[in-house]
Design an enzyme around this catalytic site. Structure first.
Site, PDB file in Angstrom:
ATOM      1  N   ASP A   8      45.778  43.948  22.107  1.00  0.00           N
ATOM      2  CA  ASP A   8      47.047  43.163  22.573  1.00  0.00           C
ATOM      3  C   ASP A   8      47.614  43.453  24.013  1.00  0.00           C
ATOM      4  OD1 ASP A   8      46.756  43.969  19.831  1.00  0.00           O
ATOM      5  OD2 ASP A   8      48.753  43.384  19.491  1.00  0.00           O
ATOM      6  N   ASN A  40      51.894  39.779  22.714  1.00  0.00           N
ATOM      7  CA  ASN A  40      53.155  40.698  23.237  1.00  0.00           C
ATOM      8  C   ASN A  40      52.930  40.486  24.612  1.00  0.00           C
ATOM      9  OD1 ASN A  40      51.748  42.964  21.149  1.00  0.00           O
ATOM     10  ND2 ASN A  40      54.030  42.266  20.876  1.00  0.00           N
ATOM     11  N   HIS A  68      54.551  37.977  16.420  1.00  0.00           N
ATOM     12  CA  HIS A  68      55.548  37.741  17.338  1.00  0.00           C
ATOM     13  C   HIS A  68      55.136  36.380  17.816  1.00  0.00           C
ATOM     14  CE1 HIS A  68      57.354  41.313  17.195  1.00  0.00           C
ATOM     15  NE2 HIS A  68      56.390  42.195  17.707  1.00  0.00           N
TER      16      HIS A  68
END
Length: 267
Positions: A8, A40, A68
């Protein structure tokens, strides 16, 4: 054949260290194909259109996402403009974007490999999406016949769910790797059926925070039980991920190696 997969990418520090170091890493490890998780990449909370373009100007072939994915609302409208971006397959339909796609990788010897990259979200302690096991089951034969390699980013919280999914895919997927928890695990291995597996490949971004966030903010939240606005941590950074060495004849992973690099940032 070598495939680089990075964990990430967190905020500006993660994007910046990739800009500074990715080309060097690709050269050093003789990488043929690169995948990153970008959910992210914009302030630790989603991926903006601007940052998607910034990352894809680097030698990155595929960006996978996670829970997300829609935090930057603009991506709902622009994800179709980026064929390199894959969001979790088990979002309900209709949903913008795609949960898997096929990519061509031409090797130095002139051989071209077709790589299927799949993104799935877990269910335990995660948004209530469709079961990733049942989502994948009806696609397995079709994807396997259509690609030389099948690589799955399983974006999940619970280690038990990740490990179970790895075994579920063993002998079918080329590799299953976990993302989301931002902490690299030391359980990389090749399972009995030949599938390369690791529970979490870690995070690319600030090393001195709490999974990317300024540590004092998280400590204050733990002490007071009151919400705080998260701010990306500063200081030294890390690049976490794995390198998959692929046997080009068998189309199987011959070796999975963890990548953990740290870089000092001037204060």
């Amino acid at each position: 054949m070598n495939i680089l997969i990075l964990g990430d990418v967190y905020g500006r520090p993660g994007r910046r260290i990739l800009k500074d170091q990715l080309t060097h890493l690709i050269s050093e490890h003789q990488i043929d194909f690169t995948i990153i998780n970008g959910e992210n990449a914009s302030g630790g909370n989603g991926l903006s259109t601007k940052n998607a373009r910034e990352l894809l100007n680097l030698p990155i072939d595929v960006i996978t996402m996670g829970n997300h994915v829609w935090q930057q609302k603009e991506l709902l409208e622009t994800i179709a403009d980026f064929p390199q971006i894959i969001r979790p397959l088990n979002y309900p339909e209709p949903c913008p974007g795609k949960g898997y796609d096929f990519f061509s990788c031409e090797l130095k010897n002139g051989v071209t490999k077709k790589i299927c990259v799949v993104n799935l979200s877990g269910q335990i302690f995660m948004p209530n999406l469709s079961c990733p096991f049942n989502t994948m089951a009806p696609l397995m034969d079709t994807l396997k016949k259509s690609a030389d390699l099948v690589i799955i980013d399983f974006h999940a919280e619970a280690t038990s769910e990740k490990i179970a999914f790895g075994y579920f895919m063993d002998g079918w997927a080329t590799a299953v790797y976990g993302t989301h928890t931002h902490v690299q695990t030391a359980d990389e291995r090749i399972l009995e059926g030949g599938t390369a597996y690791i529970t979490d490949i870690g995070m690319t971004g600030p090393i001195d925070g709490v999974i990317g966030v300024d540590r004092q903010i998280i400590i204050d939240t733990m002490l007071t039980k009151r919400p705080n606005r998260f701010v990306t941590a500063t200081g030294n950074v890390q690049i976490n991920g794995i390198i998959l060495a692929i046997d080009e004849i068998e189309n199987k992973v011959s070796k999975i190696t963890r990548l953990y690099e740290t870089y000092e940032v001037e204060k």
